[in-house]
Design a protein around this motif. Structure first.
Motif, PDB file in Angstrom:
ATOM      1  N   ILE A  20     115.274 -44.555  21.521  1.00  0.00           N
ATOM      2  CA  ILE A  20     114.024 -43.837  21.836  1.00  0.00           C
ATOM      3  C   ILE A  20     113.989 -43.462  23.308  1.00  0.00           C
ATOM      4  O   ILE A  20     113.586 -42.349  23.674  1.00  0.00           O
ATOM      5  CB  ILE A  20     112.812 -44.703  21.442  1.00  0.00           C
ATOM      6  CG1 ILE A  20     112.715 -44.794  19.905  1.00  0.00           C
ATOM      7  CG2 ILE A  20     111.515 -44.146  22.029  1.00  0.00           C
ATOM      8  CD1 ILE A  20     111.651 -45.736  19.413  1.00  0.00           C
ATOM      9  N   ALA A  21     114.451 -44.395  24.172  1.00  0.00           N
ATOM     10  CA  ALA A  21     114.476 -44.106  25.599  1.00  0.00           C
ATOM     11  C   ALA A  21     115.425 -42.944  25.889  1.00  0.00           C
ATOM     12  O   ALA A  21     115.126 -42.070  26.714  1.00  0.00           O
ATOM     13  CB  ALA A  21     114.886 -45.356  26.380  1.00  0.00           C
ATOM     14  N   LYS A  22     116.613 -42.932  25.192  1.00  0.00           N
ATOM     15  CA  LYS A  22     117.594 -41.878  25.422  1.00  0.00           C
ATOM     16  C   LYS A  22     117.117 -40.542  24.876  1.00  0.00           C
ATOM     17  O   LYS A  22     117.180 -39.518  25.567  1.00  0.00           O
ATOM     18  CB  LYS A  22     118.922 -42.281  24.777  1.00  0.00           C
ATOM     19  CG  LYS A  22     120.012 -41.225  24.931  1.00  0.00           C
ATOM     20  CD  LYS A  22     121.287 -41.666  24.247  1.00  0.00           C
ATOM     21  CE  LYS A  22     122.351 -40.573  24.341  1.00  0.00           C
ATOM     22  NZ  LYS A  22     123.607 -40.967  23.656  1.00  0.00           N
ATOM     23  N   ASP A  23     116.660 -40.541  23.604  1.00  0.00           N
ATOM     24  CA  ASP A  23     116.283 -39.269  22.969  1.00  0.00           C
ATOM     25  C   ASP A  23     115.041 -38.647  23.614  1.00  0.00           C
ATOM     26  O   ASP A  23     114.916 -37.408  23.676  1.00  0.00           O
ATOM     27  CB  ASP A  23     116.006 -39.481  21.477  1.00  0.00           C
ATOM     28  CG  ASP A  23     117.284 -39.788  20.694  1.00  0.00           C
ATOM     29  OD1 ASP A  23     118.359 -39.746  21.307  1.00  0.00           O
ATOM     30  OD2 ASP A  23     117.173 -40.099  19.483  1.00  0.00           O
ATOM     31  N   LEU A  24     114.126 -39.485  24.092  1.00  0.00           N
ATOM     32  CA  LEU A  24     112.875 -38.941  24.657  1.00  0.00           C
ATOM     33  C   LEU A  24     112.859 -38.976  26.185  1.00  0.00           C
ATOM     34  O   LEU A  24     111.838 -38.609  26.788  1.00  0.00           O
ATOM     35  CB  LEU A  24     111.673 -39.737  24.118  1.00  0.00           C
ATOM     36  CG  LEU A  24     111.479 -39.710  22.591  1.00  0.00           C
ATOM     37  CD1 LEU A  24     110.260 -40.539  22.198  1.00  0.00           C
ATOM     38  CD2 LEU A  24     111.314 -38.260  22.103  1.00  0.00           C
ATOM     39  N   SER A  25     113.970 -39.412  26.758  1.00  0.00           N
ATOM     40  CA  SER A  25     114.100 -39.465  28.227  1.00  0.00           C
ATOM     41  C   SER A  25     112.965 -40.288  28.836  1.00  0.00           C
ATOM     42  O   SER A  25     112.241 -39.850  29.737  1.00  0.00           O
ATOM     43  CB  SER A  25     114.108 -38.048  28.823  1.00  0.00           C
ATOM     44  OG  SER A  25     115.174 -37.286  28.316  1.00  0.00           O
ATOM     45  N   LEU A  26     112.823 -41.491  28.328  1.00  0.00           N
ATOM     46  CA  LEU A  26     111.749 -42.366  28.789  1.00  0.00           C
ATOM     47  C   LEU A  26     112.328 -43.544  29.543  1.00  0.00           C
ATOM     48  O   LEU A  26     113.456 -43.979  29.290  1.00  0.00           O
ATOM     49  CB  LEU A  26     110.925 -42.883  27.596  1.00  0.00           C
ATOM     50  CG  LEU A  26     110.245 -41.837  26.714  1.00  0.00           C
ATOM     51  CD1 LEU A  26     109.544 -42.525  25.548  1.00  0.00           C
ATOM     52  CD2 LEU A  26     109.252 -41.012  27.529  1.00  0.00           C
ATOM     53  N   THR A  27     111.562 -44.054  30.468  1.00  0.00           N
ATOM     54  CA  THR A  27     111.954 -45.277  31.168  1.00  0.00           C
ATOM     55  C   THR A  27     111.624 -46.464  30.265  1.00  0.00           C
ATOM     56  O   THR A  27     110.920 -46.339  29.257  1.00  0.00           O
ATOM     57  CB  THR A  27     111.187 -45.413  32.494  1.00  0.00           C
ATOM     58  OG1 THR A  27     109.784 -45.560  32.213  1.00  0.00           O
ATOM     59  CG2 THR A  27     111.387 -44.180  33.385  1.00  0.00           C
ATOM     60  N   HIS A  28     112.106 -47.629  30.626  1.00  0.00           N
ATOM     61  CA  HIS A  28     111.836 -48.825  29.838  1.00  0.00           C
ATOM     62  C   HIS A  28     110.331 -49.146  29.813  1.00  0.00           C
ATOM     63  O   HIS A  28     109.811 -49.592  28.792  1.00  0.00           O
ATOM     64  CB  HIS A  28     112.648 -50.009  30.396  1.00  0.00           C
ATOM     65  CG  HIS A  28     114.124 -49.879  30.153  1.00  0.00           C
ATOM     66  ND1 HIS A  28     114.688 -49.895  28.889  1.00  0.00           N
ATOM     67  CD2 HIS A  28     115.186 -49.733  31.025  1.00  0.00           C
ATOM     68  CE1 HIS A  28     116.002 -49.770  28.975  1.00  0.00           C
ATOM     69  NE2 HIS A  28     116.339 -49.669  30.286  1.00  0.00           N
ATOM     70  N   ASP A  29     109.676 -48.927  30.963  1.00  0.00           N
ATOM     71  CA  ASP A  29     108.227 -49.170  30.999  1.00  0.00           C
ATOM     72  C   ASP A  29     107.484 -48.225  30.060  1.00  0.00           C
ATOM     73  O   ASP A  29     106.519 -48.622  29.377  1.00  0.00           O
ATOM     74  CB  ASP A  29     107.697 -49.015  32.424  1.00  0.00           C
ATOM     75  CG  ASP A  29     108.181 -50.134  33.341  1.00  0.00           C
ATOM     76  OD1 ASP A  29     108.569 -51.195  32.810  1.00  0.00           O
ATOM     77  OD2 ASP A  29     108.161 -49.932  34.575  1.00  0.00           O
ATOM     78  N   GLU A  30     107.922 -46.965  30.029  1.00  0.00           N
ATOM     79  CA  GLU A  30     107.259 -45.993  29.153  1.00  0.00           C
ATOM     80  C   GLU A  30     107.499 -46.328  27.688  1.00  0.00           C
ATOM     81  O   GLU A  30     106.605 -46.199  26.848  1.00  0.00           O
ATOM     82  CB  GLU A  30     107.761 -44.576  29.470  1.00  0.00           C
ATOM     83  CG  GLU A  30     107.295 -44.068  30.821  1.00  0.00           C
ATOM     84  CD  GLU A  30     107.925 -42.734  31.187  1.00  0.00           C
ATOM     85  OE1 GLU A  30     107.319 -41.972  31.964  1.00  0.00           O
ATOM     86  OE2 GLU A  30     109.040 -42.442  30.684  1.00  0.00           O
ATOM     87  N   VAL A  31     108.709 -46.794  27.366  1.00  0.00           N
ATOM     88  CA  VAL A  31     108.994 -47.212  26.003  1.00  0.00           C
ATOM     89  C   VAL A  31     108.128 -48.405  25.617  1.00  0.00           C
ATOM     90  O   VAL A  31     107.616 -48.498  24.488  1.00  0.00           O
ATOM     91  CB  VAL A  31     110.496 -47.553  25.844  1.00  0.00           C
ATOM     92  CG1 VAL A  31     110.764 -48.194  24.482  1.00  0.00           C
ATOM     93  CG2 VAL A  31     111.364 -46.315  26.020  1.00  0.00           C
ATOM     94  N   ALA A  32     107.941 -49.321  26.570  1.00  0.00           N
ATOM     95  CA  ALA A  32     107.107 -50.493  26.304  1.00  0.00           C
ATOM     96  C   ALA A  32     105.649 -50.076  26.018  1.00  0.00           C
ATOM     97  O   ALA A  32     104.989 -50.639  25.131  1.00  0.00           O
ATOM     98  CB  ALA A  32     107.174 -51.455  27.485  1.00  0.00           C
TER      99      ALA A  32
END
Length: 330
Positions: A20-32
């Motif tokens: 999800i972090a890779k496909d949506l270009s999100l940081t770990h905090d944003e994924v959390a």
């Protein structure tokens, strides 16, 4: 963003944080944060035995899990409301029976608030269906009150309601009153005058009557007694009819001022012969004491009298106290 992450989790069968972090270009905090949102709305749940793994849940299952308790609470409240309403409605017959008894006991309601009295008069005037009868003592009424009365009377007459009013003879020579009578009689109202009348009286449809509340006079505003008891209202209607039969039609166009003056002087003489003082004569005929004394002076002069007693004696000799008005010199 949360919806896109949920879609990826459905494709993978689990919430794969790295993908999800890779496909949506999100940081770990944003994924959390996205994970926290999806867990909060019940779209992700822990895999039994592996609490760190999350698997997607169908939206309907998430909705059932999220709002189910609230729905159950609403159903319980609705059931409680239904039960309370049913219990209260079962008291309806008891309420109306109590109102019937109370209305019978409270046949007369005393109202001292002017605003409440006027509101009730306005309401009854708007809902009056067949007849409005009134007695207006005290001579001429103030012009501003006549303006309001004209508007109300014309509105009532436009609905086909029959209006009859009794004034005192002193109102005949008042120009605003003559204008008012001309307007309302042209629309079907009937107006008569008498030398003496009872206190103010208003009756709507022979069902509700208004009388002055004498006990409230000391407080300034007289207040009103509202009468609904059928037998008492019927009696008041009979009193009105008695006064009406003995009254003189108020013919605005054909009435001559001298005729009304003669009728007024006759009334003064009749009261003088009964021994009433000037103040009492003025009050009973609805005029000022000053005006009354002016009329008395004219009467004694016309009767060539030097005293009130002689004026009454001379009037009797000239048959002015008889029922035949044609024999009255005045």
């Amino acid at each position: 963003m949360s919806a896109a992450a949920y879609g990826i989790a459905v494709e993978c069968g689990r919430f794969d944080r790295e993908r999800i972090a890779k496909d949506l270009s999100l940081t770990h905090d944003e994924v959390a944060r996205v994970e926290s949102v999806l867990v909060g709305v019940r779209l992700l749940q822990s895999v039994p035995g592996h609490s760190h793994q999350l698997t997607p849940v169908t939206p309907d299952a998430a909705a059932a899990s999220l709002v189910g308790p609230a729905e159950r609470q609403i159903r319980d409240l609705q059931q409680a409301v239904t039960e309370v309403r049913a219990k209260l409605m079962s008291l309806t017959p008891l309420y109306f029976e109590g109102r019937r008894v109370r209305n019978h006991l409270e046949a007369i309601d005393i109202i001292s608030d002017p605003a409440r009295i006027q509101a009730l008069l306005d309401h009854l005037g708007q809902t009056c269906k067949s007849e409005l009868i009134t007695v207006q003592p005290g001579g001429a009424r103030p012009a501003d009150l006549l303006d309001d009365a004209r508007e109300s009377a014309l509105s009532i007459l436009s609905r086909g309601v029959h209006i009859r009013t009794i004034y005192q003879h002193t109102a005949r020579n008042d120009l605003p009153t003559r204008s008012y009578v001309r307007d309302v009689t042209a629309r079907g109202a009937e107006v008569r005058t008498a030398d003496e009348v009872i206190d103010r009286l208003i009756i709507y449809d022979r069902e509700v009557a208004f009388l002055p509340a004498r006990s409230a006079r000391a407080g300034g505003f007289p207040g009103a007694a509202v009468v609904r008891e059928p037998a008492l209202v019927a009696f008041l209607c009979s009193v009105f009819e008695y006064l009406w039969e003995g009254s003189t039609p108020y013919m605005v166009e054909s009435q001559r001022p001298s005729s009304s003056t003669d009728e007024l002087k006759w009334s003064i003489i009749r009261l003088m012969t009964k021994g009433y003082k000037d103040e009492m004569v003025a009050r009973r005929l609805g005029m000022s004491v000053r005006t009354c004394r002016r009329h008395i002076a004219e009467i004694t002069e016309q009767l060539e009298a030097t005293s009130r007693f002689q004026a009454g004696y001379n009037a009797a000799r000239q048959e002015m106290l008889s029922d035949d008005s044609a024999t009255r010199p005045l």
